[in-house]
Design an enzyme around this catalytic site. Structure first.
Site, PDB file in Angstrom:
ATOM      1  N   GLY A 180      38.488  41.727  53.211  1.00  0.00           N
ATOM      2  CA  GLY A 180      38.408  42.229  51.833  1.00  0.00           C
ATOM      3  C   GLY A 180      39.708  42.905  51.420  1.00  0.00           C
ATOM      4  N   ARG A 194      60.017  47.009  54.965  1.00  0.00           N
ATOM      5  CA  ARG A 194      61.265  47.781  54.860  1.00  0.00           C
ATOM      6  C   ARG A 194      61.574  48.513  56.168  1.00  0.00           C
ATOM      7  NH1 ARG A 194      61.895  49.025  48.702  1.00  0.00           N
ATOM      8  NH2 ARG A 194      62.251  46.864  48.100  1.00  0.00           N
ATOM      9  N   ARG A 220      39.162  34.731  54.384  1.00  0.00           N
ATOM     10  CA  ARG A 220      38.331  34.803  55.590  1.00  0.00           C
ATOM     11  C   ARG A 220      38.463  33.437  56.240  1.00  0.00           C
ATOM     12  NH1 ARG A 220      35.387  38.746  52.279  1.00  0.00           N
ATOM     13  NH2 ARG A 220      35.517  40.634  53.518  1.00  0.00           N
ATOM     14  N   ASP A 278      37.429  46.034  59.765  1.00  0.00           N
ATOM     15  CA  ASP A 278      36.810  45.842  61.058  1.00  0.00           C
ATOM     16  C   ASP A 278      36.963  44.424  61.641  1.00  0.00           C
ATOM     17  OD1 ASP A 278      35.079  47.189  62.795  1.00  0.00           O
ATOM     18  OD2 ASP A 278      33.431  45.909  62.087  1.00  0.00           O
ATOM     19  N   SER A 335      38.962  41.964  60.696  1.00  0.00           N
ATOM     20  CA  SER A 335      40.360  41.548  60.866  1.00  0.00           C
ATOM     21  C   SER A 335      40.957  42.152  62.138  1.00  0.00           C
ATOM     22  CB  SER A 335      41.180  42.006  59.658  1.00  0.00           C
ATOM     23  OG  SER A 335      40.603  41.482  58.498  1.00  0.00           O
ATOM     24  N   THR A 356      40.832  49.001  54.086  1.00  0.00           N
ATOM     25  CA  THR A 356      39.492  48.710  53.570  1.00  0.00           C
ATOM     26  C   THR A 356      39.030  49.863  52.695  1.00  0.00           C
ATOM     27  OG1 THR A 356      37.147  48.521  54.164  1.00  0.00           O
ATOM     28  CG2 THR A 356      38.561  49.510  55.811  1.00  0.00           C
ATOM     29  N   ASP A 413      36.096  50.737  52.432  1.00  0.00           N
ATOM     30  CA  ASP A 413      34.855  51.280  53.001  1.00  0.00           C
ATOM     31  C   ASP A 413      35.050  52.522  53.873  1.00  0.00           C
ATOM     32  OD1 ASP A 413      33.740  49.046  51.837  1.00  0.00           O
ATOM     33  OD2 ASP A 413      33.770  47.868  53.682  1.00  0.00           O
ATOM     34  N   ASP A 441      35.382  52.704  56.973  1.00  0.00           N
ATOM     35  CA  ASP A 441      34.434  52.636  58.095  1.00  0.00           C
ATOM     36  C   ASP A 441      35.098  52.391  59.453  1.00  0.00           C
ATOM     37  OD1 ASP A 441      35.236  50.084  57.496  1.00  0.00           O
ATOM     38  OD2 ASP A 441      33.232  49.198  57.530  1.00  0.00           O
ATOM     39  N   ARG A 455      29.735  48.511  52.485  1.00  0.00           N
ATOM     40  CA  ARG A 455      29.079  47.728  53.555  1.00  0.00           C
ATOM     41  C   ARG A 455      28.014  48.585  54.214  1.00  0.00           C
ATOM     42  NH1 ARG A 455      31.926  42.741  56.259  1.00  0.00           N
ATOM     43  NH2 ARG A 455      33.419  44.077  57.330  1.00  0.00           N
ATOM     44  N   ARG A 477      17.214  53.320  35.122  1.00  0.00           N
ATOM     45  CA  ARG A 477      18.209  52.278  34.877  1.00  0.00           C
ATOM     46  C   ARG A 477      19.049  52.077  36.144  1.00  0.00           C
ATOM     47  NH1 ARG A 477      15.498  51.952  31.130  1.00  0.00           N
ATOM     48  NH2 ARG A 477      15.985  51.534  28.934  1.00  0.00           N
ATOM     49  N   HIS A 531      32.753  44.594  41.963  1.00  0.00           N
ATOM     50  CA  HIS A 531      34.136  44.374  42.393  1.00  0.00           C
ATOM     51  C   HIS A 531      35.179  45.201  41.672  1.00  0.00           C
ATOM     52  CE1 HIS A 531      32.462  41.121  44.730  1.00  0.00           C
ATOM     53  NE2 HIS A 531      33.583  41.170  45.419  1.00  0.00           N
TER      54      HIS A 531
HETATM   55  P1  ATP Z   1      36.289  44.160  54.980  1.00  0.00           P
HETATM   56  O1  ATP Z   1      35.773  45.274  55.848  1.00  0.00           O
HETATM   57  O2  ATP Z   1      37.045  44.709  53.841  1.00  0.00           O
HETATM   58  O3  ATP Z   1      35.261  43.135  54.585  1.00  0.00           O
HETATM   59  P2  ATP Z   1      37.194  42.706  57.323  1.00  0.00           P
HETATM   60  O4  ATP Z   1      38.538  42.675  57.913  1.00  0.00           O
HETATM   61  O5  ATP Z   1      36.128  43.403  58.098  1.00  0.00           O
HETATM   62  O6  ATP Z   1      37.346  43.307  55.858  1.00  0.00           O
HETATM   63  P3  ATP Z   1      35.958  40.111  57.900  1.00  0.00           P
HETATM   64  O7  ATP Z   1      35.567  39.052  56.947  1.00  0.00           O
HETATM   65  O8  ATP Z   1      34.900  40.708  58.745  1.00  0.00           O
HETATM   66  O9  ATP Z   1      36.718  41.195  57.003  1.00  0.00           O
HETATM   67  O10 ATP Z   1      37.087  39.513  58.904  1.00  0.00           O
HETATM   68  C1  ATP Z   1      38.246  38.879  58.394  1.00  0.00           C
HETATM   69  C2  ATP Z   1      38.641  37.724  59.272  1.00  0.00           C
HETATM   70  O11 ATP Z   1      38.973  38.197  60.600  1.00  0.00           O
HETATM   71  C3  ATP Z   1      37.579  36.664  59.513  1.00  0.00           C
HETATM   72  O12 ATP Z   1      37.481  35.734  58.457  1.00  0.00           O
HETATM   73  C4  ATP Z   1      38.090  35.987  60.785  1.00  0.00           C
HETATM   74  O13 ATP Z   1      39.085  35.045  60.492  1.00  0.00           O
HETATM   75  C5  ATP Z   1      38.710  37.159  61.547  1.00  0.00           C
HETATM   76  N1  ATP Z   1      37.752  37.618  62.576  1.00  0.00           N
HETATM   77  C6  ATP Z   1      36.705  38.446  62.423  1.00  0.00           C
HETATM   78  N2  ATP Z   1      36.018  38.598  63.568  1.00  0.00           N
HETATM   79  C7  ATP Z   1      36.642  37.845  64.494  1.00  0.00           C
HETATM   80  C8  ATP Z   1      36.429  37.547  65.887  1.00  0.00           C
HETATM   81  N3  ATP Z   1      35.407  38.076  66.569  1.00  0.00           N
HETATM   82  N4  ATP Z   1      37.295  36.711  66.500  1.00  0.00           N
HETATM   83  C9  ATP Z   1      38.336  36.173  65.828  1.00  0.00           C
HETATM   84  N5  ATP Z   1      38.587  36.401  64.525  1.00  0.00           N
HETATM   85  C10 ATP Z   1      37.774  37.218  63.858  1.00  0.00           C
END
Ligand code: ATP
Length: 326
Positions: free
Chosen positions: A14, A28, A75, A106, A108, A129, A131, A133, A175, A250, A256
């Site tokens: 995200g 930089r 993703r 998380d 990523s 993020t 969130d 979190d 989340r 309400r 978003h």
């Molecule tokens: P947000 O918290 O804002 O949603 P995020 O980084 O948690 O962001 P995810 O959609 O969970 O978003 O993960 C982003 C990408 O990281 C995934 O689409 C995938 O390509 C990669 N990824 C996540 N988990 C794994 C994993 N266990 N192994 C390899 N790649 C992963």
């Protein structure tokens, strides 16, 4: 230090306001330290499909104030497979990239951890993020901006809520974490927050109703964290309609708009500090760590800790909200 000469940078998952400030800082800082920089577009996807461009200092000019991410984000299902990651590794080597900076949440950072282990590549993560979190850092890039966006929206909704003497359930992102909802409620003067952290322990709606919220007030605002655990704002509005039909209810789902906008000063400074620290970490031969901030000090948090542990909600905040919403 190791042999790092060229770093690759990507944003993944995200998007969050302040990611651009982080891209600028990493770029930089790397150039300042004599490293080459490659921008990888569309997160891990771009590493597989080879969307990589060399970044000079000018590539990151005039972006500190922009929301979103100039590198785009995505993703990638392919990156979840060993074959996908093998292709990503080969692309990386072809471009001479020998360390990665990953900005994301998380998921990523989990991807970075897996990739780093498989191919023995130094990877450094930045918590990007809204969130908030991620464990091991007091705050994440984008969280403060999203919180301020929520305040702006809630202030406006309060005007109409008060005029009509209504009970509003406002759903915010996060989340499975309640940081945006709880701090959003405190900062906007809302009457309550319903957060996932307590959803299995108590019936938060019952608690709120029992607190006699309508006694001295002509409107009420309850901030609800989006989450399967809470069921979201619609769920609570339905419940009130059925169980307490005397209330005029309400719902507003902020959605978003919480992700967009120019980053606040706080997020820009945070992103700049964390970005510069990511390069310090690489120069110090650190690997597989997330750069965080604790008590205003930069900290290196091993990926394993940042990802696995749930970041706890500070109970003092819950008490503050309870006391101040009488
Ligand atoms: P947000 O918290 O804002 O949603 P995020 O980084 O948690 O962001 P995810 O959609 O969970 O978003 O993960 C982003 C990408 O990281 C995934 O689409 C995938 O390509 C990669 N990824 C996540 N988990 C794994 C994993 N266990 N192994 C390899 N790649 C992963």
């Amino acid at each position: 230090m190791g042999q790092v000469k060229c770093i690759g940078i990507l944003t993944s998952g995200g998007d969050a306001p302040g990611m651009n400030a982080a891209i600028r800082a990493v770029t930089r800082s790397a150039i300042y330290n004599g490293l080459q920089v490659k921008g990888i577009y569309r997160g891990y996807k771009g590493l597989i499909t080879d969307e990589i461009v060399e970044f000079k200092s000018q590539n990151v000019s005039n972006i500190i104030q922009l929301g979103g991410t100039i590198l785009k984000t995505a993703r990638s299902k392919e990156f979840l497979t060993p074959e996908g990651r093998q292709t990503a590794y080969e692309t990386m080597k072809r471009h001479g990239i020998d360390a990665l900076v990953v900005i994301g949440g998380d998921g990523s950072l989990t991807g970075a951890r897996v990739f780093a282990q498989e191919f023995n590549i130094p990877c450094v993560g930045l918590p990007g993020t809204i969130d908030n979190d991620l464990y091991g850092t007091d705050t994440t890039i984008g969280y403060d901006t999203a919180l301020n966006t929520i305040l702006d929206a809630v202030d406006k909704i309060r005007d109409t809520a008060t005029s009509h003497e209504r009970l509003f359930f406002i759903e915010v992102m996060g989340r499975d974490a309640g940081f945006l909802a709880l701090n959003g409620a405190i900062a906007s003067g809302a009457e309550a927050a319903i957060i996932p952290e307590f959803s299995t322990e108590v019936d938060q709606l019952e608690e709120f109703i029992k607190s006699g919220f309508r006694k001295s007030k002509n409107s009420s605002i309850v901030i609800v964290a989006e989450s399967e655990l809470t069921g979201g704002a619609m769920h609570y509005a339905e419940r009130v309609k059925n169980e307490y039909p005397e209330y005029d209810v309400r719902v507003s789902i902020l959605g978003h708009l919480q992700r967009g906008g120019s980053p606040t000063a706080h997020d820009r400074i945070l992103a700049s500090r964390l970005g510069a620290a990511a390069i310090d970490a690489i120069m110090e031969d650190q690997r597989n760590v997330m750069i965080g901030i604790e008590n205003d000090q930069i900290v290196y948090v091993p990926f394993s800790k940042a990802i696995k542990n749930d970041k706890p909600i500070n109970k003092e905040l819950v008490n503050v909200l309870r006391q101040l919403s009488i």
